[in-house]
Design an enzyme around this catalytic site. Structure first.
Site, short mmCIF file in Angstrom:
data_model
loop_
_atom_site.label_atom_id
_atom_site.label_comp_id
_atom_site.label_asym_id
_atom_site.label_seq_id
_atom_site.Cartn_x
_atom_site.Cartn_y
_atom_site.Cartn_z
NE ARG A 147 -26.90 -50.19 -13.09
CZ ARG A 147 -25.72 -49.63 -12.83
NH1 ARG A 147 -25.66 -48.47 -12.17
NH2 ARG A 147 -24.60 -50.20 -13.21
CG ASP A 334 -15.77 -55.56 -6.49
OD1 ASP A 334 -16.50 -54.68 -5.98
OD2 ASP A 334 -15.54 -55.61 -7.71
#
Length: 715
Positions: A147, A334
């Site tokens: 990123r 999650d």
């Protein structure tokens, strides 16, 4: 690479003269080195000598991704054209936010390949390939992307997928020093962008899905010496204190865990987001999911499991714990809280408040006091059925009854696919609004039976039942999955963090659009799932400009200025989002190679090449495997393949339902021997047997036969 006529005529080499002094200078003084980012400059990002640069991942320490530049504005943006572009030689997802410092673009592609360009013309100055072994792609959720990178005092910092932190000379691209940030004996990886906070390089890691213990480290930007380490979850109590900055915090965390979690790692990896307040001298860490994902297997279904899915504030100099706020106690779904965090000073209730904001996977928009971590407000920005609200007194989510996972499938919204994932967001002080891609997606959850759970290092150890352990559960899964598929939505959302309500939205055909950029020109830029790059009015969301780019710009756009000319730059390269509905697109969801695109006003003469012609949808082989083998393959696929190739074999990096006959014939060699490692598909012989690989193949053939007739008719 392609250049416009004006760019070619104006191409000049940048003058890069090193200086003997690396000390800070006044914010307006010309830079002494390429990539000469300093504390003084970062403390005054809008000063005349700095406003035209984008010196850090979120532009400034507050991570607001807001630029004061106004040449491109809501009146002139219609004149925007493509000035130049560069092919990045990959079809992998490219998620990086470029840096632009004093006229030079520093950009990162898949497998951490970094290139420096002249920001006016696109002329390449240097490229550095850290030669990451392709096997690391399978240890990183959603592929070998990064990123971003960081810069400080003449150096560019790469946090490589394989754990190396590499400092490059910004003038030459040559390595200055390299340190290994994690033990390669464990399935860690790095996909997040490093940050440099006042001379300290801060980086976390991924890998919770595969079985690791999360931590964050800080290194001296000049020498690479490790300064501190902060664990995000406790280790084995029998081992005693770690002797690290997190020791005091582990005294708080340890009583919230049960069973023998340390055998599975515990998770809590900080795989993306950080922020920094130089006035408070605090580094803010966003933490992730547990390992295993299932609370039942991880902690015997007991305890909050600190510091999973939390924001943790630590002292920037020592790494010592200061405060935490946990968004998701008892984490079972999650719901990572590694999504972008942002600092701002907002007027709330008649008072100026120093806040930190986050809109994580779980669908709530949080506003906290960044000095103390106290909850100011939290409201849903998408619909959800896991928690009704956040209790303003306790700060805890109020769970709906029965929402914790059992062996019976249930549909949960939002899903692990996220109401908002890692995609960058932005804030405009002019409008007071935050802009980000929001998604409405459900997923079918069930945990495995106790007898079926096996922890295997280097495999996705969710503890989830991906196939349905009984015929009844398998049928229920199919019914619920059809409901989940039908509800998918995606849109650009403008959110008022003071009023905690939506200001406006721009709907898209599907989820999966990219990060945003806000500017003082009353603009918001975003790459869309429709494979366009678009600009909207920041105050009301009206679309003002759009250009087809044959791919999805999922990372963060940036803007910069050179010699009085403003530019906008963005990477386009699909990956990092899982969207089931892509398989329904007529003609298939085809993309061009990943590219760096740069725009300016009145640019002309540069056009992207056409997409290659589509290929016919291949007919899957007839299914000859037993139902038992297919069910085993579904479970193994969910544990080993789904993170890159999509839940239920849809919507990932490559649709494996429709492999060619050649790929089918080579399947075992590809999966076990890594014969396509050069393309990022490493071998899995260390975690899969031949029989297990054959079961996965059978499952994919079954999925192809289920969907081929309808999909082929649409194509």
């Amino acid at each position: 690479m392609r250049f416009g006529k004006a760019a070619v005529m104006g191409m000049l080499a940048l003058m890069l003269s090193p200086s003997a002094s690396a000390g800070d200078e006044p914010p307006s003084q010309p830079p002494a080195l390429p990539a000469h980012v300093t504390s003084a400059r970062m403390s005054a990002p809008d000063a005349p000598g700095n406003a035209g640069s984008w010196m850090s991942h979120g532009r400034s320490y507050d991570e607001q991704r807001y630029s004061p530049l106004t040449q491109i504005n809501d009146r002139t943006v219609g004149r925007l054209g493509l000035a130049w572009y560069d092919d990045l030689a990959t079809y992998r997802g490219v998620q990086a936010t470029p840096l632009v410092i004093d006229g030079i673009i520093y950009n990162a592609s898949a497998f951490n390949i970094v290139t420096a360009y002249d920001g006016r013309t696109g002329r390449k100055l240097w490229t550095h390939d850290p030669q990451v072994e392709r096997q690391w792609a399978r240890l990183a959720c959603c592929g070998p992307s990064t990123r971003g990178i960081a810069a400080w005092k003449g150096r560019i910092y790469i946090a490589a997928l394989d754990g190396r932190l590499i400092a490059l000379d910004a003038k030459t691209g040559k390595p200055v020093w390299t340190v290994q940030t994690f033990d390669r004996a464990y399935p860690y990886s790095i996909t997040g962008a490093p940050r440099v906070f006042d001379g300290k390089v801060v980086i976390g890691h991924g890998g919770a899905d595969y079985g690791v213990r999360g931590f964050v480290s800080a290194f001296d930007a000049e020498t690479g010496r490790r300064l501190w380490k902060f664990y995000t979850v406790p280790g084995n109590p029998a081992d005693g204190p770690d002797g690290e900055a997190s020791d005091s915090a582990m005294k708080i965390a340890r009583p919230t865990w049960h069973g023998q979690w340390w055998k599975y790692g515990g998770g809590g990896t900080a795989w993306d987001s950080f922020a920094y307040d130089p006035r408070l001298n605090l580094v803010y860490i966003g933490t992730g999911n547990g390992s295993p994902l299932s609370w039942h297997f991880r902690s015997e279904g007991k305890g909050d499991n600190l510091f999973l899915c939390s924001i943790v504030a630590v002292d920037a100099d020592s790494g010592a714990y200061k405060w935490h706020y946990q968004m998701v106690p008892e984490e079972d779904w999650d719901f990572t809280c590694t999504q972008p965090m942002m600092l701002a000073d907002l007027r709330i209730g008649g008072k100026s408040r120093q806040v930190i904001m986050q809109a994580p996977k779980n669908g709530f928009f949080y506003v906290l006091d960044r000095r103390t971590g106290a909850l100011i407000s939290a409201e849903k920005f998408v619909s959800g059925n896991w928690a009704s609200h956040v209790d303003p007194k306790t700060g805890r989510p109020v769970l709906y009854p029965g929402v914790h996972l059992t062996t019976t499938p249930q549909r949960i919204t939002p899903s692990l696919l996220a109401a908002h994932s890692w995609h960058p967001w932005s804030f405009s002080p002019k409008t007071g609004l935050v802009y980000f891609p929001a998604m409405e997606q459900s997923i079918v959850y069930a945990r495995q039976r106790d007898a079926d759970f096996r922890f295997v290092p280097f495999r996705n150890n969710a503890g989830y039942d991906y196939a349905g352990a009984t015929p009844e559960n398998a049928a229920l899964r199919r019914k619920l999955q059809a409901e989940a598929d039908a509800m998918e939505k995606g849109y650009l959302l403008a959110w008022d963090p003071v009023k905690q309500r939506e200001a406006w939205r721009v709907p898209y055909s599907l989820p999966g659009s990219g990060g945003t950029l806000a500017t003082a020109g009353n603009l918001v830029f975003q790459g869309t799932i429709e494979k366009t790059f678009a600009a909207y009015r920041a105050d009301d969301g009206r679309k003002l400009w759009e250009m087809p780019v044959d791919n999805v710009a999922i990372g963060g756009p940036v803007t910069y200025e050179i010699d009085g000319v403003q530019y906008v730059a963005v990477n386009v390269g699909w990956g990092g989002s899982i969207v089931a509905g892509l398989s329904k697109i007529p003609g298939g969801f085809r993309v061009s190679p990943a590219r760096l695109l740069v725009f300016r006003l009145d640019a002309s003469g540069v056009a992207l090449p056409p997409l290659p012609p589509p290929t016919a949808l291949p007919r899957p082989p007839f299914l000859r495997a037993s139902e038992e083998e297919v069910r085993l393959g579904a479970q193994l696929y969910g544990e080993t393949c789904a993170r890159c190739h999509g839940e239920n074999a849809r919507g990932g990096l490559k649709d494996l339902r429709y492999m060619t006959s050649e790929t089918h014939a080579q399947f075992l060699d590809i999966v076990l021997k890594g014969t396509r490692a050069a393309q990022g598909m490493a071998g899995f012989s260390d975690v899969l047997s031949k029989a297990q690989a054959e079961a996965i193949h059978a499952f994919l053939i079954a999925r192809g036969n289920e969907d081929w007739q309808d999909d082929a008719a649409r194509k």
